[in-house]
Design a protein around this motif. Structure first.
Motif, mmCIF file in Angstrom:
data_model
loop_
_atom_site.group_PDB
_atom_site.id
_atom_site.type_symbol
_atom_site.label_atom_id
_atom_site.label_comp_id
_atom_site.label_asym_id
_atom_site.label_seq_id
_atom_site.Cartn_x
_atom_site.Cartn_y
_atom_site.Cartn_z
ATOM 1 N N ARG A 93 -5.529 0.459 0.873
ATOM 2 C CA ARG A 93 -4.150 0.735 0.469
ATOM 3 C C ARG A 93 -3.957 2.124 -0.136
ATOM 4 O O ARG A 93 -2.822 2.554 -0.347
ATOM 5 C CB ARG A 93 -3.707 -0.304 -0.571
ATOM 6 C CG ARG A 93 -3.411 -1.683 -0.025
ATOM 7 C CD ARG A 93 -2.172 -1.675 0.825
ATOM 8 N NE ARG A 93 -1.557 -2.983 0.945
ATOM 9 C CZ ARG A 93 -0.513 -3.244 1.715
ATOM 10 N NH1 ARG A 93 0.040 -2.269 2.425
ATOM 11 N NH2 ARG A 93 -0.006 -4.449 1.776
ATOM 12 N N ARG A 112 0.277 -15.299 11.437
ATOM 13 C CA ARG A 112 1.143 -14.418 10.640
ATOM 14 C C ARG A 112 1.621 -13.169 11.372
ATOM 15 O O ARG A 112 2.620 -12.565 10.957
ATOM 16 C CB ARG A 112 0.409 -14.009 9.360
ATOM 17 C CG ARG A 112 0.063 -15.190 8.472
ATOM 18 C CD ARG A 112 -0.661 -14.757 7.202
ATOM 19 N NE ARG A 112 -1.042 -15.918 6.405
ATOM 20 C CZ ARG A 112 -1.690 -15.839 5.233
ATOM 21 N NH1 ARG A 112 -2.017 -14.650 4.740
ATOM 22 N NH2 ARG A 112 -1.993 -16.940 4.569
ATOM 23 N N PRO A 160 7.742 -0.190 12.264
ATOM 24 C CA PRO A 160 6.459 -0.731 12.727
ATOM 25 C C PRO A 160 5.925 -0.009 13.960
ATOM 26 O O PRO A 160 5.765 -0.595 15.031
ATOM 27 C CB PRO A 160 6.814 -2.192 13.044
ATOM 28 C CG PRO A 160 8.238 -2.115 13.521
ATOM 29 C CD PRO A 160 8.883 -1.056 12.660
ATOM 30 N N GLN A 220 -1.636 3.961 9.085
ATOM 31 C CA GLN A 220 -0.313 3.345 9.216
ATOM 32 C C GLN A 220 -0.429 1.908 9.729
ATOM 33 O O GLN A 220 0.248 1.001 9.236
ATOM 34 C CB GLN A 220 0.561 4.178 10.157
ATOM 35 C CG GLN A 220 0.966 5.527 9.588
ATOM 36 C CD GLN A 220 1.621 6.430 10.621
ATOM 37 O OE1 GLN A 220 1.465 6.237 11.830
ATOM 38 N NE2 GLN A 220 2.359 7.431 10.157
ATOM 39 N N GLN A 272 -1.677 -0.429 6.947
ATOM 40 C CA GLN A 272 -0.651 -0.824 5.970
ATOM 41 C C GLN A 272 0.228 -1.935 6.534
ATOM 42 O O GLN A 272 0.554 -2.905 5.846
ATOM 43 C CB GLN A 272 0.212 0.384 5.568
ATOM 44 C CG GLN A 272 -0.560 1.605 5.082
ATOM 45 C CD GLN A 272 -1.697 1.274 4.147
ATOM 46 O OE1 GLN A 272 -1.497 0.666 3.087
ATOM 47 N NE2 GLN A 272 -2.913 1.666 4.516
ATOM 48 N N ASP A 273 0.607 -1.783 7.796
ATOM 49 C CA ASP A 273 1.426 -2.817 8.430
ATOM 50 C C ASP A 273 0.662 -4.133 8.525
ATOM 51 O O ASP A 273 1.208 -5.202 8.252
ATOM 52 C CB ASP A 273 1.854 -2.341 9.823
ATOM 53 C CG ASP A 273 2.760 -3.332 10.529
ATOM 54 O OD1 ASP A 273 3.976 -3.297 10.280
ATOM 55 O OD2 ASP A 273 2.254 -4.170 11.310
ATOM 56 N N TRP A 274 -0.611 -4.062 8.907
ATOM 57 C CA TRP A 274 -1.433 -5.267 9.038
ATOM 58 C C TRP A 274 -1.548 -5.995 7.698
ATOM 59 O O TRP A 274 -1.374 -7.220 7.631
ATOM 60 C CB TRP A 274 -2.821 -4.870 9.565
ATOM 61 C CG TRP A 274 -3.715 -6.019 9.899
ATOM 62 C CD1 TRP A 274 -3.799 -6.709 11.071
ATOM 63 C CD2 TRP A 274 -4.715 -6.605 9.031
ATOM 64 N NE1 TRP A 274 -4.758 -7.683 11.012
ATOM 65 C CE2 TRP A 274 -5.345 -7.644 9.770
ATOM 66 C CE3 TRP A 274 -5.138 -6.362 7.736
ATOM 67 C CZ2 TRP A 274 -6.363 -8.424 9.231
ATOM 68 C CZ3 TRP A 274 -6.150 -7.135 7.192
ATOM 69 C CH2 TRP A 274 -6.750 -8.144 7.940
ATOM 70 N N LEU A 275 -1.811 -5.240 6.644
ATOM 71 C CA LEU A 275 -1.936 -5.860 5.326
ATOM 72 C C LEU A 275 -0.613 -6.448 4.864
ATOM 73 O O LEU A 275 -0.581 -7.531 4.265
ATOM 74 C CB LEU A 275 -2.453 -4.836 4.316
ATOM 75 C CG LEU A 275 -3.923 -4.442 4.474
ATOM 76 C CD1 LEU A 275 -4.233 -3.199 3.660
ATOM 77 C CD2 LEU A 275 -4.841 -5.596 4.079
ATOM 78 N N ASN A 276 0.493 -5.764 5.138
ATOM 79 C CA ASN A 276 1.797 -6.306 4.770
ATOM 80 C C ASN A 276 2.053 -7.637 5.455
ATOM 81 O O ASN A 276 2.512 -8.601 4.835
ATOM 82 C CB ASN A 276 2.918 -5.313 5.150
ATOM 83 C CG ASN A 276 2.915 -4.085 4.277
ATOM 84 O OD1 ASN A 276 2.352 -4.069 3.192
ATOM 85 N ND2 ASN A 276 3.554 -3.027 4.771
ATOM 86 N N ARG A 277 1.778 -7.686 6.750
ATOM 87 C CA ARG A 277 2.069 -8.914 7.499
ATOM 88 C C ARG A 277 1.097 -10.037 7.176
ATOM 89 O O ARG A 277 1.446 -11.225 7.212
ATOM 90 C CB ARG A 277 2.020 -8.626 9.000
ATOM 91 C CG ARG A 277 3.045 -7.605 9.483
ATOM 92 C CD ARG A 277 3.118 -7.599 10.992
ATOM 93 N NE ARG A 277 3.757 -6.395 11.507
ATOM 94 C CZ ARG A 277 4.431 -6.345 12.655
ATOM 95 N NH1 ARG A 277 4.547 -7.416 13.396
ATOM 96 N NH2 ARG A 277 4.966 -5.215 13.060
ATOM 97 N N GLY A 295 -0.292 -10.486 4.262
ATOM 98 C CA GLY A 295 -0.170 -10.932 2.874
ATOM 99 C C GLY A 295 -1.213 -10.326 1.977
ATOM 100 O O GLY A 295 -1.532 -10.886 0.928
#
Length: 378
Positions: free
Chosen positions: A20, A46, A239, A367, A370-375, A377
């Motif tokens: 992160r 997810r 995204p 990038q 970050q998207d993977w971690l957001n989705r 959780g």
């Protein structure tokens, strides 16, 4: 003291925190994000069953009754051009006893189930159910194959298994402007190459979206034409990620400029683009390559590389030779990438492997992470 745990099995809070960090300080995702079957099952739930996934090009179903059958993360579907001209994405599972209506692609006026001869029209409506007299309350006209949410963007048909997912097109307006000069909507599929490989799908996407590896993997193919050090990746506002690879002036990559209206710089450039999680396009002066990804498990992925060229170019003299040249170059470069990804996968599954530092040239990977971690959780 044991490492702090996280909400993701096999990933520690420290590992997530390192991924992160700002790009200049950031680390890769840890190996467990790729090699863990449990993580893959969470990805399916997810991300992959909630994302917009490209299924077909409109030119692949040009006439009423044309359909393309494929699997969308465990759901058999078909992209169908209806008798009314509308393109729909339908479940292809019969509503009676769950037989597959049409495992092969083709053209039909009716989709007749091979099990009990129930038949559906090209809009998915049940029009025949033999010998159902006496089934109380059953009305064929009240039955229809489930229809998935779908969107058409620049000739691509995308679908989403999540009925609550936000529409895709508004999320990728800036992304679309980056690709606008290449007129993707005017292109058609000219050739398809197919591969199946033994890695996690993210290994494939990450390799596609960075030019850093040109200096090693593509030292004789891409690096002399599109040097890694000159690659550029803009900030994103959705995204997606864009990798712009300027060309060396005067260098030839063997592909003629078939797209009208490109500047000299655009004719020499190569653009790699991804809409997360894995809708990948490479655009260049001769056309484009759509990398259609089918995750098959935590350690297996199927890939179809569809070569796209402007529709008008197919009718021009020498079109077959141009397509053959594109196919040969694509196969050569992907063979180099296969060898590299095999090396990466072997390393990721080794017991002593840990996170690595990202290069500033790997902004796209950052990038995507970050998207993977957001989705997920994280």
């Amino acid at each position: 003291m044991p490492p702090a745990t996280s909400a993701l099995p096999g990933l520690t809070a420290d590992e997530i925190a390192r991924a992160r960090l700002p790009l200049e300080q950031a680390w890769t995702l840890p190996p467990s994000a790729y090699v863990s079957p449990d993580i893959y099952e969470l990805e399916v739930e997810r991300i992959l069953r909630r994302a917009w996934i490209p299924l077909a090009r409109l030119d692949q179903v040009p006439e009423p009754g044309d359909y393309l059958s494929l699997d969308l993360m465990g759901q058999p579907v078909m992209v169908v051009r209806g008798a009314d001209g509308e393109v729909r994405v339908l479940s292809r599972i019969c509503l009676h006893r769950a037989a597959d209506l049409a495992p092969e692609s083709g053209r039909r006026k009716l989709f007749t189930c091979p099990y009990h001869n129930w038949a559906y029209d090209t809009a998915g409506r049940l029009v025949r159910a033999p010998l159902m007299e006496g089934a109380a309350g059953f009305e064929a006209q009240d039955c229809a194959l489930p229809r998935l949410r779908s969107e058409v963007w620049e000739g691509f048909v995308l679908a989403n298994l999540d009925p609550e997912a936000a529409a895709l097109t508004p999320q990728i307006e800036t992304y679309a402007r980056h690709l606008e000069p290449y007129r993707l909507g005017d292109m058609v599929v000219a050739r398809t190459l197919e591969y199946e490989s033994g890695w996690n799908w993210k290994v494939l996407v990450e390799n596609f979206m960075e030019a850093y590896h040109h200096i090693g993997v593509h030292s004789q193919t891409f690096e002399p034409i599109h040097p890694a050090a000159r690659s550029e990746i803009p900030d994103n506002d959705g995204p997606w990620s864009i990798l712009h690879m300027p060309g060396v002036e005067g260098a030839e990559d063997g592909g003629p400029a078939l797209i009208e209206g490109l500047t000299d710089a655009q004719k020499q450039a190569l653009v790699a683009a991804v809409v997360f999680p894995h809708f990948m396009i490479a655009a260049f002066a001769s056309g484009a390559a759509w990398y259609q990804v089918f995750p098959l498990g935590h350690d297996r992925v199927k890939l179809k590389i569809h070569l796209l060229v402007p529709k008008g170019a197919l009718a021009s003299p020498g079109a077959e030779e141009i397509v053959e040249g594109l196919a040969a170059m694509t196969a050569l470069v992907h063979a180099e990438d296969i060898r590299a990804n095999d090396l990466v996968w072997g390393g990721l599954t080794a017991p002593l492997t840990r996170q690595g530092r990202l290069s500033p040239l790997e902004r796209s990977i950052w990038q995507m992470n970050q998207d993977w971690l957001n989705r997920m959780g994280g």
